[in-house]
Design a protein around this motif. Sequence first.
Motif, PDB file in Angstrom:
ATOM      1  N   GLU A   1       0.787  -1.236   0.000  1.00 13.44           N
ATOM      2  CA  GLU A   1       0.000   0.000   0.000  1.00 13.44           C
ATOM      3  C   GLU A   1       0.814   1.277   0.000  1.00 13.44           C
ATOM      4  O   GLU A   1       0.280   2.359   0.188  1.00 13.44           O
ATOM      5  CB  GLU A   1      -0.936  -0.025   1.207  1.00 13.44           C
ATOM      6  CG  GLU A   1      -2.166  -0.837   0.874  1.00 13.44           C
ATOM      7  CD  GLU A   1      -2.824  -1.441   2.089  1.00 13.44           C
ATOM      8  OE1 GLU A   1      -2.638  -0.892   3.191  1.00 13.44           O
ATOM      9  OE2 GLU A   1      -3.500  -2.466   1.916  1.00 13.44           O
ATOM     10  N   ARG A   2       2.107   1.131  -0.165  1.00 12.56           N
ATOM     11  CA  ARG A   2       2.948   2.333  -0.203  1.00 12.56           C
ATOM     12  C   ARG A   2       3.829   2.271  -1.442  1.00 12.56           C
ATOM     13  O   ARG A   2       4.092   1.204  -1.981  1.00 12.56           O
ATOM     14  CB  ARG A   2       3.881   2.379   1.016  1.00 12.56           C
ATOM     15  CG  ARG A   2       3.194   2.636   2.329  1.00 12.56           C
ATOM     16  CD  ARG A   2       4.185   2.448   3.454  1.00 12.56           C
ATOM     17  NE  ARG A   2       5.221   3.461   3.497  1.00 12.56           N
ATOM     18  CZ  ARG A   2       5.246   4.469   4.372  1.00 12.56           C
ATOM     19  NH1 ARG A   2       4.291   4.587   5.289  1.00 12.56           N
ATOM     20  NH2 ARG A   2       6.230   5.354   4.362  1.00 12.56           N
ATOM     21  N   SER A   3       4.335   3.417  -1.825  1.00  8.99           N
ATOM     22  CA  SER A   3       5.342   3.417  -2.893  1.00  8.99           C
ATOM     23  C   SER A   3       6.631   2.859  -2.315  1.00  8.99           C
ATOM     24  O   SER A   3       6.857   2.944  -1.104  1.00  8.99           O
ATOM     25  CB  SER A   3       5.624   4.845  -3.358  1.00  8.99           C
ATOM     26  OG  SER A   3       4.563   5.269  -4.139  1.00  8.99           O
ATOM     27  N   GLY A   4       7.456   2.326  -3.161  1.00  9.19           N
ATOM     28  CA  GLY A   4       8.722   1.809  -2.651  1.00  9.19           C
ATOM     29  C   GLY A   4       9.645   1.413  -3.768  1.00  9.19           C
ATOM     30  O   GLY A   4       9.273   1.406  -4.944  1.00  9.19           O
ATOM     31  N   HIS A   5      10.875   1.108  -3.375  1.00  8.00           N
ATOM     32  CA  HIS A   5      11.899   0.700  -4.342  1.00  8.00           C
ATOM     33  C   HIS A   5      12.176  -0.783  -4.203  1.00  8.00           C
ATOM     34  O   HIS A   5      12.452  -1.261  -3.096  1.00  8.00           O
ATOM     35  CB  HIS A   5      13.202   1.453  -4.091  1.00  8.00           C
ATOM     36  CG  HIS A   5      13.130   2.897  -4.461  1.00  8.00           C
ATOM     37  ND1 HIS A   5      12.556   3.854  -3.658  1.00  8.00           N
ATOM     38  CD2 HIS A   5      13.555   3.543  -5.580  1.00  8.00           C
ATOM     39  CE1 HIS A   5      12.634   5.032  -4.253  1.00  8.00           C
ATOM     40  NE2 HIS A   5      13.237   4.868  -5.425  1.00  8.00           N
ATOM     41  N   ALA A   6      12.125  -1.483  -5.335  1.00  7.26           N
ATOM     42  CA  ALA A   6      12.487  -2.905  -5.327  1.00  7.26           C
ATOM     43  C   ALA A   6      13.873  -3.027  -5.951  1.00  7.26           C
ATOM     44  O   ALA A   6      14.197  -2.307  -6.899  1.00  7.26           O
ATOM     45  CB  ALA A   6      11.486  -3.701  -6.149  1.00  7.26           C
TER      46      ALA A   6
END
Length: 715
Positions: free
Chosen positions: A630-635
């Motif tokens: 539910e959040r933006s993030g970096h993979a």
Amino acid sequence: MPTPNFDKPIENLLTQLSTREKIGQLFQEKAECEDREDLRARIRAGEIGSLILASTPFAGNETQITLSVEDLNELQRIAIEESPHGIPLIYGRDIIHGCRTVMPVPLGQACSWDESLVRECSAAAAKEASARGVHWTFSPMIDISRDPRWGRVVEGYGEDPFLVGRLGAAAVEGYQGDQLHSMKQNGHLIACAKHFIGYGASEGGRDYNTTEITEHTLRNVYMPPFRKALEHGCLTTMSSFNELNGEPPSGSHRLLTELLKEELGFAGMIVSDWAAVTELIAHGIAANNSEAARIAINAGLDMEMVSRAFLESLEDLLETEAVSLERLDDAVRRVLRIKFCFGLFDDPYTAIRPEALEITPKARSLARRAAAETSILLKNEGSTLPLSPTAGKTLLTGPLLNVQKPLLGTWAMDGRGADACAYLTAFTDAWGPEKILTHETALMDQGLSIAHHHALNGVDQIVVFVGEDSSRGGEHYSVSDLSLPPGQVEYVEQLAAVGLPLIVVVTAGRPLLIERILRCANAVLYSFHGGIEAGRGVLDALTGSTEPRGRLPITFPRATGQIPIYYGRKNTGRPWSNAYVEQLPSPLLPFGFGLSYTSFECTELTLANERISNTSDSIRASVHVRNTGERSGHALIQIYGHDPVSSLSRPIRFLCAYQWVELSPGENKDVIVPIPVNRLGFYDRNGSFVVEPGEFILYAGLDSNAKLHARLRVD
Ligand code: BGC
């Protein structure tokens, strides 16, 4: 980076220098000498080529001399104006992870898997150090380290040759900049790739110890980072302390001349590690300083750090032709070339700028971002994190809650404990005292009774800070057991028994044994010593105002006895066999692992072609990834290779490529990762680099246990 040609002035100088002066160029003296007058006299006589701005061996863990810019300029003035040929001194110092603005330790920086961050941290360090009169740093340390008992694991970038090479090269670029001729004016430093070679394989993790490395492993594991650092223009290297297969590198012609200078084409200068020439006597390959000097210079060493074997013996050795004039001149040329390249002949002094000695807001904010982004989220049950200040009252406790200097990390000679933001300060400043209760105690059971008491008195969550002081690692400080210092795990377990949400922040200079902590805590954040902004940086990561993006650059074992344990192991003839009677064979946490405040799923790996014949091409891998949280993030997409059949057994997996991608909630992407085919190759029995024809398997995913795979045929 093309090296400008200084052959003419160098040859011109060489014809004028006396033998004594030439030998002087090959000597690096300690700036802190008991007899200052004598130091000045020796500079005046042209008998010193360089000064190391340190007072003692294993400088990282001790208080070191700091010479003022005025002092350094005065010594330089003597060299320029009063020595026979006016050759400037070159000043070296260990600027390893920051200068006054102490950044996260290198192992921490490695958690970023981000060359640009490492480049920025190194450039910031160079800028501060150069304003202090330093010209040359003994960094980056690109030793592969697969043994966290070894205190120096903290100074490197972890266990993997590809990652260490990429990050080491980025550090070189950060220190040296991209314009050789204007390095000095632009606040850059000469870098030094160290320690050549094999030092990280010290037996039992005991510092300075014996190493036994096969030719195959040397070429495929230990050499690649050096190859990479040199390709990126690193101007100097340092020969290491260890002995390797019976030969200390500082005295090995095969290693320094045949491998480093001839095979890797290194045209720069090799400096010994601290007194490593004289230590050839203790290694038992030289009877005295004269033999040590002969062996080292003939091996290809160019400059001797602090011991005086060259100074004492080279004249006689030249006389008896045990050392040739050609070799001496070659070493002097290499030293002079560095001084010319760096611009010391044109601009030998450092401007006095007191303001440049202070921490700038820009450097502090980089340190803060670096500390936050490199924190590794290892567990986050039921979204315990990010922390919210509105969540009620938080009990803060643990032995590392209110410390400053221990957060700096091992090489913080120019750092000050008072500049460091403690975790407690960060919380108090950000949340105000009314939101937090603190309990600092050396006695863990006393802390516990307080926690029980608070559980009944309106505390809603507990954050406990455990781990190790930075002086428990670094050079000369290894441990035989990776457990946390006594009492800490028990304290965490008892806090967990209180029944409130429990967040554990582990601060350390190495992977510690945290299985019990992972089991009982609701959330765990790991931070390798974070530098002066550790406090605010870790708080940013805990609250999610900066995303913790750390991914492990080193495997975390379950038990000390599992060491060495690393992802790139061999399959063996019996991969099914249990490694231990009483322990699982798997590590606790795999290389490449790290969670995020959102979650990701990789669902498909496709290769643009399934066959390839030109090994200088790249394969285009496409990985389908989705943000399922539910959040933006970096993979961090990681691609590993596997070579099922080859002429020599190969690691079960080897890292081929990695790429960060940012995704908003629910977003899908096909991430295109180019993989140069030569990433699949290795050095064969003859020392030649080959990509052997046949089938390869590529794995893609979010850590080194990645499951998605695709086959590729190399014809
Ligand atoms: C360390 C080096 C360091 C040198 C100078 C040695 O003890 O091994 O890494 O650069 O000292 O301080």
